[in-house]
Every structure is written in C-alpha cells, then in structure tokens.
Design a protein around this motif. Structure first.
Motif, PDB file in Angstrom:
ATOM      1  N   ARG A 620       0.814  -1.217   0.000  1.00 36.67           N
ATOM      2  CA  ARG A 620       0.000   0.000   0.000  1.00 36.67           C
ATOM      3  C   ARG A 620       0.850   1.271   0.000  1.00 36.67           C
ATOM      4  N   THR A 621       1.924   1.287   0.769  1.00 39.06           N
ATOM      5  CA  THR A 621       2.797   2.463   0.750  1.00 39.06           C
ATOM      6  C   THR A 621       3.399   2.646  -0.639  1.00 39.06           C
ATOM      7  N   GLY A 622       3.785   1.561  -1.273  1.00 32.76           N
ATOM      8  CA  GLY A 622       4.330   1.639  -2.628  1.00 32.76           C
ATOM      9  C   GLY A 622       3.339   2.217  -3.616  1.00 32.76           C
ATOM     10  N   LEU A 623       2.050   1.897  -3.454  1.00 30.34           N
ATOM     11  CA  LEU A 623       1.033   2.435  -4.359  1.00 30.34           C
ATOM     12  C   LEU A 623       0.869   3.941  -4.182  1.00 30.34           C
ATOM     13  N   ILE A 624       0.973   4.410  -2.949  1.00 33.03           N
ATOM     14  CA  ILE A 624       0.904   5.853  -2.704  1.00 33.03           C
ATOM     15  C   ILE A 624       2.117   6.550  -3.315  1.00 33.03           C
ATOM     16  N   LEU A 625       3.302   5.958  -3.153  1.00 32.27           N
ATOM     17  CA  LEU A 625       4.517   6.524  -3.756  1.00 32.27           C
ATOM     18  C   LEU A 625       4.404   6.564  -5.282  1.00 32.27           C
ATOM     19  N   TYR A 626       3.854   5.508  -5.849  1.00 29.72           N
ATOM     20  CA  TYR A 626       3.653   5.433  -7.306  1.00 29.72           C
ATOM     21  C   TYR A 626       2.772   6.593  -7.770  1.00 29.72           C
ATOM     22  N   ALA A 627       1.638   6.801  -7.071  1.00 27.96           N
ATOM     23  CA  ALA A 627       0.721   7.874  -7.452  1.00 27.96           C
ATOM     24  C   ALA A 627       1.383   9.242  -7.304  1.00 27.96           C
ATOM     25  N   LEU A 628       2.189   9.420  -6.247  1.00 34.19           N
ATOM     26  CA  LEU A 628       2.910  10.684  -6.075  1.00 34.19           C
ATOM     27  C   LEU A 628       3.883  10.919  -7.225  1.00 34.19           C
ATOM     28  N   HIS A 645       9.104   7.412  -7.866  1.00 38.33           N
ATOM     29  CA  HIS A 645       8.970   6.129  -8.548  1.00 38.33           C
ATOM     30  C   HIS A 645      10.086   5.162  -8.148  1.00 38.33           C
ATOM     31  N   GLN A 646      11.287   5.680  -7.934  1.00 37.12           N
ATOM     32  CA  GLN A 646      12.366   4.814  -7.466  1.00 37.12           C
ATOM     33  C   GLN A 646      12.083   4.295  -6.059  1.00 37.12           C
ATOM     34  N   ARG A 647      11.518   5.148  -5.207  1.00 41.45           N
ATOM     35  CA  ARG A 647      11.129   4.693  -3.866  1.00 41.45           C
ATOM     36  C   ARG A 647      10.048   3.618  -3.956  1.00 41.45           C
ATOM     37  N   ALA A 648       9.098   3.825  -4.860  1.00 40.44           N
ATOM     38  CA  ALA A 648       8.048   2.820  -5.057  1.00 40.44           C
ATOM     39  C   ALA A 648       8.648   1.497  -5.519  1.00 40.44           C
ATOM     40  N   MET A 649       9.631   1.586  -6.411  1.00 35.47           N
ATOM     41  CA  MET A 649      10.300   0.379  -6.909  1.00 35.47           C
ATOM     42  C   MET A 649      10.971  -0.364  -5.758  1.00 35.47           C
ATOM     43  N   ALA A 664       6.398  -5.324 -11.682  1.00 38.04           N
ATOM     44  CA  ALA A 664       6.424  -5.129 -13.138  1.00 38.04           C
ATOM     45  C   ALA A 664       5.848  -3.765 -13.512  1.00 38.04           C
ATOM     46  N   ASN A 665       4.759  -3.367 -12.845  1.00 33.90           N
ATOM     47  CA  ASN A 665       4.156  -2.059 -13.127  1.00 33.90           C
ATOM     48  C   ASN A 665       5.161  -0.929 -12.929  1.00 33.90           C
ATOM     49  N   ILE A 666       5.825  -0.951 -11.779  1.00 34.02           N
ATOM     50  CA  ILE A 666       6.738   0.153 -11.476  1.00 34.02           C
ATOM     51  C   ILE A 666       8.015   0.039 -12.328  1.00 34.02           C
ATOM     52  N   SER A 667       8.390  -1.177 -12.737  1.00 33.00           N
ATOM     53  CA  SER A 667       9.544  -1.326 -13.631  1.00 33.00           C
ATOM     54  C   SER A 667       9.281  -0.612 -14.953  1.00 33.00           C
ATOM     55  N   HIS A 668       8.066  -0.763 -15.480  1.00 31.16           N
ATOM     56  CA  HIS A 668       7.686  -0.064 -16.714  1.00 31.16           C
ATOM     57  C   HIS A 668       7.803   1.450 -16.518  1.00 31.16           C
ATOM     58  N   LYS A 669       7.324   1.916 -15.384  1.00 29.57           N
ATOM     59  CA  LYS A 669       7.341   3.366 -15.135  1.00 29.57           C
ATOM     60  C   LYS A 669       8.772   3.884 -14.989  1.00 29.57           C
ATOM     61  N   VAL A 670       9.624   3.160 -14.287  1.00 28.76           N
ATOM     62  CA  VAL A 670      11.017   3.581 -14.136  1.00 28.76           C
ATOM     63  C   VAL A 670      11.722   3.554 -15.497  1.00 28.76           C
ATOM     64  N   ALA A 671      11.366   2.587 -16.339  1.00 31.17           N
ATOM     65  CA  ALA A 671      11.928   2.534 -17.690  1.00 31.17           C
ATOM     66  C   ALA A 671      11.612   3.804 -18.464  1.00 31.17           C
ATOM     67  N   GLU A 672      10.415   4.337 -18.309  1.00 29.67           N
ATOM     68  CA  GLU A 672      10.048   5.593 -18.984  1.00 29.67           C
ATOM     69  C   GLU A 672      10.970   6.731 -18.545  1.00 29.67           C
ATOM     70  N   HIS A 673      11.318   6.750 -17.249  1.00 33.51           N
ATOM     71  CA  HIS A 673      12.255   7.772 -16.760  1.00 33.51           C
ATOM     72  C   HIS A 673      13.625   7.595 -17.398  1.00 33.51           C
TER      73      HIS A 673
END
Length: 763
Positions: A620-628, A645-649, A664-673
């Motif tokens: 749950r904390t990771g999901l909040i970090l992702y949204a931030l 996003h790195q913290r979420a990862m 996997a979701n956050i890996s995709h997002k970090v890849a965009e960065h």
C-alpha cells in the motif's frame, strides 16, 4: 552477484526409507538404466531429458517403487524432488517448496506460486550450481557446472496437468500414474511400463518379511494367502498388518479368511485394450469390521482429509472434538486408535514431521462402508473443523452470522496467515472432491462449505493464481444461488467482491464492474437493514470506485472513494490504505492537482506515523509513492517524480519481490524515466524485467505485455534499431487488436492508446 544454491537438496515425502520394501529388483534396475545420469548417453537426435512412467492400478506398488528408487539412488543426484501431482494446487505448492529449498527464492520473495513454478522450471532446464554468475567465470567452450536432478511426479492420474510444470533441458523425471498414457506424454516414443502384480516369489518374500514366517507349514499357508491376494502389494502389506495386530497364525488367518462370505469377490481382474482395471471387495481385504470403534472412527475421519499430509495436531483435535461422547474419546484414545491403524498398515506416520498419510484406496474403501447419513454427518463436522481453523481474509460480517465463525477475520493480503491456509487447503480440495457425491447435505452445511471454498479460492488468488481456482468459486456460487439461509446474502456479497477484484487484476474490466456493483448492492442492503456502516461497506464502495475510475467516470469514482474513506475513518484507528492512492488517481485524472497533492502527502505521512518509513506491511505504501510520482510528472517536476517512482520500486521489491506484477508495473514506469534521461541500456533492462514477470502468466497479462512491448519498440525505434523495433511494434499491435478488436498500425498508435488497456494504477 553469484548466488550459490543449496545443493545437495533432498525433498522427499518421507524422512526415511521403507524398511519393509521387498522385491521388484528387476524394475529398480530398469529405472536405474533409464534415469541415472551416468547410465544415459545422449545422441544428437535425443533430448537430454530422461523420463520414465510407472503405470498400473491402485495398490499395485507404484508409489513405493518410486520412493525406493529415490532413496536407493539419492546420492547419484544433486537434487531429488517429490511432487504430489493429483491436483494443480498441490503441484503449485510443491514447486514453491522446491524454490525455497534450493534457495532460488527466499521466504520474503516467495509470494506468487505461479512465479515460483516458473523459477523452478527455469532452473531445472538449466541446472547451474549457482545463479547470476557473470560470464567471465565460465571458460571458453564451457557452460559451467550443472547439477543433476530427479523429479518425481507421484499420483499423476491426469498426466495432462503436468504440461505447465514440465521442464526442458537435462534431468530425470519419474511419473507414477494409473493412466498408461503417462508413458507417452511429452515424448516421441513410450517410456515406461505397466506395472504387473508381484511375482509369486516376491509376494511370498514380502509376506514372510512382514509376518516373520519361519516354519514350513506356515510357509505353505503364506503361499496360499499370497495367491489369493493376487500379488497386490498393498493388500499383502495390510493383511500382514491384521495378522500382526490380532496375533494370528497364518493357518488361523487363512481359516477365518476362507470362511468369509465375500471371499469369492475378493479379487477380480479384467483387461481392456487401454487400461488394466482392478476391482476387489475392499471391505474384505482390509477387514474394517475387525477394527475397534475408536480406530474405525479415526479411519472414517481420515477418509475425508487429504491422503498425503494430515497434520497430527489437526487430526488429534478433530478426533477429540468429533468422537467424544461425554468423556469417552480422549487423547489416549486417539493414540490407541492410531496405533491400531498403524499396526494394520492402514496408515503411515512420519514421526519427524508429525504427519499421517493414507492410501487413496483405503479412503475409497472406508467410504463405501459408510451409509449416506453417516457421510453427511461427517462431511458437516469436518467442514466445521476446517472452517474453525481458517484465518479469514474477509472482514467480520455486517450481520452476526448464524453459522460458526472462522479462526479470525479481516486478514486480506496479510501474508502471515498463508502458512495456516497452506496446511488446510489440501483438505479443502479433498472435501470438494467428495461434495458432489454426498446427497442431501443440510443447507447449513452446504453454505458453511461454500464459505470455506470462497476463502480458499481467495487465498489462491493471493498466492498468484489469476484464473483457475479449482472450481471453488463455481461451486460456492451454485450453493449460494439455491440457498435461503440467513447467511446467504453476506456470502454472496463476499464472492462477488472477490471475483470483482480478481477480474480487475486480469484486466477483465466489464466483469469486474458487474461483480463489484452486485457486491455493493448486497452489502448496502444488509447495512441499511441493520442501520450500521462497517468495514465491508467501506470495501464495497472502494472497489466500485476503482471500476468507475477505470471506466473514466472520474467524478463517480471520486464520490465512491470519498464515501469509502468517510466510513473507514468513522470506524476509528484509521491508517491510510490503497484507497487513498486510488482517490489520488481520480483527482489526478480530473486535474485537481493541489487536492491530490495534499491527499497523497497526508496519506504517506499517516502510514509513516503508524508503521514507520518505508514499512513492509503490504504494497500500500508503494502504491501511494507510485501515485505521487505520477502527480509530480503531471506537474513537470521530473526529478521528484523519478525519486518517488524509485522509492516505489524499492518498496515493491522489499514487500512482494522482483517477480510480482506490482513490481512489473513500477519497472515499466522507471523505464520511462530512463528513456527520458537517455539511459537506454537501463531502460531496456527494466522493460525486459517487466516482460519477464508478465510472461509468467501471459493469458492473464496480455494487456500489460502489449503495452510494455510497445514501449520497447518505441525505444528501439528511437535508437535506430529498425528490425528490432519493427518486430516489437508488430507484436504489440497484434496483441492490442486481440484485446480491443481495433485494427491499427504502430504509426497511428501512441503510448496513451496502450495505457488505456491496462488498469489505471499501472499507468
């Protein structure tokens, strides 16, 4: 870094060999020839995978023969694994235990059984003694040290279910099955044999060993007894147990046995073109009528539980609860009854693990001696015991139930309850097998069983299964829909809640919406009648809010999620959850950036105050970090977005591990960065990592695979890798067409088009 595995690794179903095993030396030599690494030379036209199947009817000795081979030749392999293969759920559990035992995953990583299965298959296909070893450690022309392994699939009576568990590469596989087709599964030529009954000499040797026959007259009686038992090792073993227990001479036993009215139907064998079928009067062979009442009762209880692993703590507690008549059945009665069954060879006990096992034929036989009334009574009692020990994932019902309550409530997503669920689940499987064969179960029994099935299916969802739940939800729904019990509506709401959440994870957004709407209607009705608001109403609003956001009905989603948070805060002891993150997504989609910022920062602070910074309680904390991170991107604050996003990862890796779909979701997002920063090699690594995770269950994650593959194609395109770009984009577009039925080429599509086919929290 190099990771050395736990080798040698011996993972068998028992902690000692069978001291009473006799005969079958010719078969053991054949198995050694076919399966030992040192005895098999691979030709250019063959695979390096060695396999062999032992087929035959129940009781003929397939499992004992496989067990003897494993113990006798265990030092010839670096790893030996015993897998009970009669149910998919058992296969999944065993493969996860293999992953842990080998050290492929540690306990913190070992969340998804589907992931563990693929990790184990990957190692079996390339059995290195260490993993993640850099290429420079391997000399030119060498592939590095490989481990030798033996994998035993026991009781694979439906060998087709092995397809998802069958490795490639080198190694040895031994199958035991009633189906002779197991000999030709996954191979171009039949490899195996139909196991025949014991020879006359082996039968006599086994019987004499078990009964300690020494004089010639008794030897003559032994020959007569083994002749009538037809070389069936299980029957011989258990007849010897009866002789020992009753302290009979063989002549006395033969005289009593010959006078039995059912003797003529003892053993009948017939052949057809495909399968040897074996039938005999089981009640005659095992002489259940000779058992004392406590032993008979214990055996009846065991027949309703999983035959392979019955924990003695469960068995003893259940025996005392079920069979106490006043003060008659005590712990000492259980021990005495267990001893009688062990001495009769009707049960096997692993003293080290404190577990009991029983042959499936014995279970079937005892069931045939029970009338329907007794079966109905026992089924209901066992269902109550299992339900009473189950740690429920669902919150406490809004309306106090009439049926018994589980061990605990409200443990959804709590990994601490998994070991208890894992120990009970095989017994739920066994009960589900029996359910359809027991007519006229009481309505209360049926509904209680439906509750147990629903919880067990949700547990499977938490362990990574996405579509197949052993038919539990289907059975639970069928029971609910025909029930008028007072607890029916609450259970139906739970089932629709579970199915809605599962469908959302599998990107079946229409089905998810329907289930969630149905669940909210049912819970709202119950709460309205009671004049209360509770955790279930909170969850129902929160889940429907998720579907509204997915449908781009953002205002409705916002309203539902705010109502959910109002209810949750009113209940007290509020700690922000994923509902706060989901509300943040709704606000972000509507451009309410300041409100979104305040909500998410307050939510993060609230979790840190309650649980500490970067807690490991759940994702749950990771999901909040992702949204931030996404909010900061919308505000063009790219550095801060990347940090969140790195913290979420890091949080996802620490809580659910590197193989989970949240990772996997956050890996995709970090890849965009990384792409934005022109760190292309790191971007490719992140993309490939995400695709590896999605590909574990490609049918469930087709949407995510399409999206991440499109990102990969765009990266190749930007780096002038035209051929790779063309292939990736073509694959992505084909997958999107299968999902949306829209035929568009890569030039007309953007990342936004692919974002829309995945859950909003993965964008």
């Amino acid at each position: 870094m190099r990771k050395t595995l736990h080798l040698p690794c011996l993972l068998l179903d028992r902690h000692s060999s069978n001291a009473d095993f006799c005969g079958r030396e010719d078969i053991l030599e054949r198995l050694a020839t076919e399966l030992l690494p040192s005895n098999h030379i691979v030709t250019d036209s063959e695979t390096s995978l060695r396999q062999f199947a032992l087929c035959g009817f129940g009781g003929i000795g397939k499992t004992e023969l496989a067990r003897e081979f494993a113990w006798r030749y265990r030092e010839s392999f670096d790893a030996v694994f015993w897998v009970v293969a009669d149910e998919i759920a058992k296969l999944d559990n065993h493969f996860q235990q293999i992953s842990l035992a080998l050290g492929l995953e540690n306990s913190s990583e070992c969340k998804s059984q589907v992931v563990s299965r693929e990790v184990v298959k990957e190692w079996l296909s390339n059995p290195r003694e260490d993993i993640s070893a850099p290429d420079e450690f391997v000399q030119p022309g060498q592939t590095g040290p490989e481990a030798t392994w033996l994998l035993i699939f026991d009781n694979a009576d439906d060998p087709m279910i092995l397809a998802d568990y069958w490795p490639q590469g080198s190694g040895s596989i031994l199958i035991t099955s009633r189906d002779p087709m197991a000999k030709s599964m996954f191979t171009r030529r039949p490899l195996g044999l139909n196991l025949a009954p014991l020879s006359k000499q082996d039968s006599i040797t086994l019987f004499n060993h078990l009964t300690s026959v020494s004089n010639e007259p008794e030897g003559d009686a032994a020959r007569k007894i083994t002749d009538v038992l037809g070389g069936v090792s299980l029957a011989i073993s258990q007849m010897a147990g009866i002789i020992r227990r009753q302290e009979l001479t063989l002549s006395e036993f033969l005289e009593l046995y010959a006078n039995h009215e059912e003797h003529t139907s003892l053993y009948e064998t017939k052949f057809d073109t495909n399968l040897i079928t074996y039938r005999h009067s089981l009640s005659t062979v095992w002489a259940f009528e000779k058992l004392k009442p406590p032993a008979r009762q214990l055996l009846e209880l065991v027949s309703f539980l999983d035959p392979d692993l019955i924990g003695e703590d469960l068995l003893m507690a259940a025996s005392i609860e079920l069979f106490s008549d006043g003060m008659q059945f005590k712990k000492s009665n259980y021990i005495e009854a267990r001893s009688e069954l062990l001495h009769s060879s009707l049960l096997y006990r692993d003293e080290q693990m404190q577990q009991i096992s029983v042959h499936r034929l014995v279970q079937d036989a005892i069931l045939t001696t029970m009338d329907n009334e007794k079966k109905e009574l026992m089924f209901g009692q066992v269902a109550q015991i299992l339900w009473g020990d189950w740690p429920s994932a669902m919150p406490k019902p809004s309306k106090d139930p009439e049926l018994p309550k589980p061990k605990s409530t409200g443990g959804r997503l709590h990994v601490a309850r998994w070991p208890v669920c894992a120990s009970i689940y095989p017994h739920v499987l066994r009960m589900h097998q029996l359910w359809s064969s027991i007519p006229d179960l009481a309505e209360a029994t049926n509904l209680l069983f439906a509750k147990l099935l629903s919880e067990a299916a949700w547990y499977q969802k938490e362990r990574g299964r996405t579509k197949h739940f052993d038919g539990f939800f289907d059975t639970a729904l069928s029971i609910c829909e025909s029930s008028t019990h007072a607890d029916q509506q609450a259970l139906l709401a739970d089932i629709h809640f579970c199915l809605g959440a599962i469908a959302m994870d599998a990107s079946d957004f229409d089905a998810s919406r329907d289930h969630k709407e149905h669940s909210l209607d049912l819970v709202s009705k119950i709460c309205k009648e009671l004049g209360t608001e509770d955790e279930r109403l909170y969850l129902a609003y929160a889940e429907l809010g998720i579907s509204r956001i997915q449908d781009k009905r953002y205002e409705e989603g916002e309203a539902h999620l705010k109502e959910a948070l109002r209810i949750r805060k009113a209940l007290g002891n509020y700690i922000p959850r994923s509902g706060d993150a989901n509300l943040g997504w709704s606000l972000l989609a509507q451009g309410k950036l300041e409100e979104c910022n305040t909500l998410l920062l307050d939510s993060l602070a609230g979790r840190e105050k309650a649980l500490g910074k970067d807690d490991r309680e759940s994702v749950r904390t990771g999901l909040i970090l992702y949204a931030l991170g996404n909010l900061r991107a919308a505000q063009y604050e790219w550095d801060e977005s990347f940090q969140y996003h790195q913290r979420a990862m890091c949080h996802m890796l620490a809580t659910v591990g590197e193989k989970d779909f949240y990772t996997a979701n956050i890996s995709h997002k970090v890849a965009e960065h990384f792409i934005r920063l022109h760190r292309n090699e790191e971007a490719i690594a992140m993309i490939n990592g995400a695709l590896d995770i999605w590909s574990v269950d490609p049918a469930a994650h087709k949407n995510e695979i399409a999206r991440t593959t499109f990102l990969k194609g765009k990266l190749f395109e930007a780096t002038s890798k035209a051929q790779k770009a063309s292939i990736a984009l073509r694959v992505a577009c084909r997958l999107r067409k299968e999902i949306t039925k829209e035929d568009q080429d890569s030039k007309s599509l953007t990342m936004k088009d692919f974002d829309e086919i995945v859950a909003f929290w993965a964008r």
